[in-house]
Design a protein around this motif. Sequence first.
Motif, PDB file in Angstrom:
ATOM      1  N   GLU A  77      -0.996  24.041  -3.641  1.00  8.32           N
ATOM      2  CA  GLU A  77      -0.095  22.993  -3.146  1.00  8.32           C
ATOM      3  C   GLU A  77       1.168  23.579  -2.543  1.00  8.32           C
ATOM      4  OE1 GLU A  77       0.892  20.084  -6.146  1.00  8.32           O
ATOM      5  OE2 GLU A  77      -1.192  19.976  -6.793  1.00  8.32           O
ATOM      6  N   THR A  78       1.611  24.727  -3.061  1.00  9.34           N
ATOM      7  CA  THR A  78       2.830  25.382  -2.583  1.00  9.34           C
ATOM      8  C   THR A  78       2.558  26.873  -2.413  1.00  9.34           C
ATOM      9  OG1 THR A  78       3.664  25.882  -4.798  1.00  9.34           O
ATOM     10  CG2 THR A  78       4.261  23.724  -3.881  1.00  9.34           C
ATOM     11  N   LYS A  79       3.393  27.528  -1.623  1.00  8.00           N
ATOM     12  CA  LYS A  79       3.206  28.976  -1.422  1.00  8.00           C
ATOM     13  C   LYS A  79       3.463  29.766  -2.700  1.00  8.00           C
ATOM     14  CE  LYS A  79       7.808  29.784   0.497  1.00  8.00           C
ATOM     15  NZ  LYS A  79       8.495  30.910  -0.024  1.00  8.00           N
ATOM     16  N   GLU A  80       4.205  29.154  -3.633  1.00 11.67           N
ATOM     17  CA  GLU A  80       4.488  29.800  -4.917  1.00 11.67           C
ATOM     18  C   GLU A  80       3.334  29.654  -5.900  1.00 11.67           C
ATOM     19  OE1 GLU A  80       6.419  27.678  -3.321  1.00 11.67           O
ATOM     20  OE2 GLU A  80       8.336  28.663  -2.969  1.00 11.67           O
ATOM     21  N   PRO A 102       2.248  23.786  -9.012  1.00 11.24           N
ATOM     22  CA  PRO A 102       2.092  22.380  -8.639  1.00 11.24           C
ATOM     23  C   PRO A 102       3.402  21.889  -7.979  1.00 11.24           C
ATOM     24  CG  PRO A 102       1.320  22.743 -10.877  1.00 11.24           C
ATOM     25  CD  PRO A 102       2.015  24.005 -10.436  1.00 11.24           C
ATOM     26  N   LEU A 103       3.294  21.025  -6.995  1.00 12.58           N
ATOM     27  CA  LEU A 103       4.470  20.569  -6.262  1.00 12.58           C
ATOM     28  C   LEU A 103       5.512  19.965  -7.192  1.00 12.58           C
ATOM     29  CD1 LEU A 103       5.914  20.118  -3.581  1.00 12.58           C
ATOM     30  CD2 LEU A 103       4.685  17.931  -3.391  1.00 12.58           C
ATOM     31  N   SER A 104       5.096  19.154  -8.158  1.00  7.10           N
ATOM     32  CA  SER A 104       6.058  18.534  -9.070  1.00  7.10           C
ATOM     33  C   SER A 104       6.852  19.588  -9.841  1.00  7.10           C
ATOM     34  CB  SER A 104       5.354  17.584 -10.037  1.00  7.10           C
ATOM     35  OG  SER A 104       4.377  18.283 -10.782  1.00  7.10           O
ATOM     36  N   HIS A 105       6.189  20.632 -10.272  1.00  7.74           N
ATOM     37  CA  HIS A 105       6.846  21.705 -11.021  1.00  7.74           C
ATOM     38  C   HIS A 105       7.850  22.449 -10.140  1.00  7.74           C
ATOM     39  CE1 HIS A 105       7.181  24.884 -14.043  1.00  7.74           C
ATOM     40  NE2 HIS A 105       7.163  25.713 -13.028  1.00  7.74           N
ATOM     41  N   LEU A 106       7.447  22.773  -8.935  1.00  7.60           N
ATOM     42  CA  LEU A 106       8.336  23.500  -8.025  1.00  7.60           C
ATOM     43  C   LEU A 106       9.576  22.675  -7.691  1.00  7.60           C
ATOM     44  CD1 LEU A 106       8.869  25.991  -6.279  1.00  7.60           C
ATOM     45  CD2 LEU A 106       7.642  24.827  -4.434  1.00  7.60           C
ATOM     46  N   LEU A 107       9.401  21.400  -7.387  1.00  6.03           N
ATOM     47  CA  LEU A 107      10.549  20.557  -7.050  1.00  6.03           C
ATOM     48  C   LEU A 107      11.489  20.398  -8.240  1.00  6.03           C
ATOM     49  CD1 LEU A 107       8.801  17.804  -4.902  1.00  6.03           C
ATOM     50  CD2 LEU A 107      10.188  19.734  -4.090  1.00  6.03           C
ATOM     51  N   ALA A 108      10.943  20.221  -9.433  1.00  3.90           N
ATOM     52  CA  ALA A 108      11.773  20.109 -10.634  1.00  3.90           C
ATOM     53  C   ALA A 108      12.550  21.405 -10.873  1.00  3.90           C
ATOM     54  CB  ALA A 108      10.912  19.761 -11.843  1.00  3.90           C
ATOM     55  N   LEU A 109      11.902  22.530 -10.685  1.00  4.79           N
ATOM     56  CA  LEU A 109      12.559  23.829 -10.839  1.00  4.79           C
ATOM     57  C   LEU A 109      13.700  23.982  -9.833  1.00  4.79           C
ATOM     58  CD1 LEU A 109      12.682  26.675 -12.079  1.00  4.79           C
ATOM     59  CD2 LEU A 109      10.956  27.363 -10.415  1.00  4.79           C
ATOM     60  N   GLN A 110      13.459  23.625  -8.580  1.00  4.32           N
ATOM     61  CA  GLN A 110      14.491  23.745  -7.546  1.00  4.32           C
ATOM     62  C   GLN A 110      15.682  22.836  -7.848  1.00  4.32           C
ATOM     63  OE1 GLN A 110      12.059  22.992  -4.084  1.00  4.32           O
ATOM     64  NE2 GLN A 110      11.719  25.171  -3.722  1.00  4.32           N
ATOM     65  N   LEU A 111      15.414  21.624  -8.321  1.00  2.00           N
ATOM     66  CA  LEU A 111      16.509  20.723  -8.695  1.00  2.00           C
ATOM     67  C   LEU A 111      17.310  21.297  -9.862  1.00  2.00           C
ATOM     68  CD1 LEU A 111      15.017  17.123  -8.459  1.00  2.00           C
ATOM     69  CD2 LEU A 111      16.947  18.043  -7.173  1.00  2.00           C
ATOM     70  N   SER A 112      16.625  21.855 -10.846  1.00  2.00           N
ATOM     71  CA  SER A 112      17.314  22.462 -11.986  1.00  2.00           C
ATOM     72  C   SER A 112      18.188  23.626 -11.550  1.00  2.00           C
ATOM     73  CB  SER A 112      16.300  22.956 -13.021  1.00  2.00           C
ATOM     74  OG  SER A 112      15.638  21.885 -13.612  1.00  2.00           O
ATOM     75  N   GLN A 113      17.681  24.432 -10.643  1.00  2.00           N
ATOM     76  CA  GLN A 113      18.461  25.564 -10.140  1.00  2.00           C
ATOM     77  C   GLN A 113      19.701  25.088  -9.391  1.00  2.00           C
ATOM     78  OE1 GLN A 113      15.270  27.512  -7.995  1.00  2.00           O
ATOM     79  NE2 GLN A 113      14.960  29.001  -9.648  1.00  2.00           N
TER      80      GLN A 113
END
Length: 86
Positions: free
Chosen positions: A12-15, A18-29
């Motif tokens: 779902e992402t280059k990382e 899962p997209l939900s996990h990546l977006l939550a991580l970016q918001l937390s950062q």
Amino acid sequence: DQGHMFGYATDETKELFPLSHLLALQLSQKLAEVRKNGTLKYLRPDGKTQITVQYRQEGKNIVPFRVHNVLVSTQHDSDVKLEQIR
């Protein structure tokens, strides 16, 4: 009360998150960044994020369709006004 867990990799992402996990991580950062650099001086260290993603089927694949919910929760100074937080 820190932690997150996902038991799979996905394209779902280059990382490979899962997209939900990546977006939550970016918001937390970002939440940590604006707290540490003083942009939002009233924030405190305890913050949480949650993203809900809706998926749909495209052929044989299940793909992210839209972000359904975004939740950001953080500790803050007791004297900050709700209007300022919003």
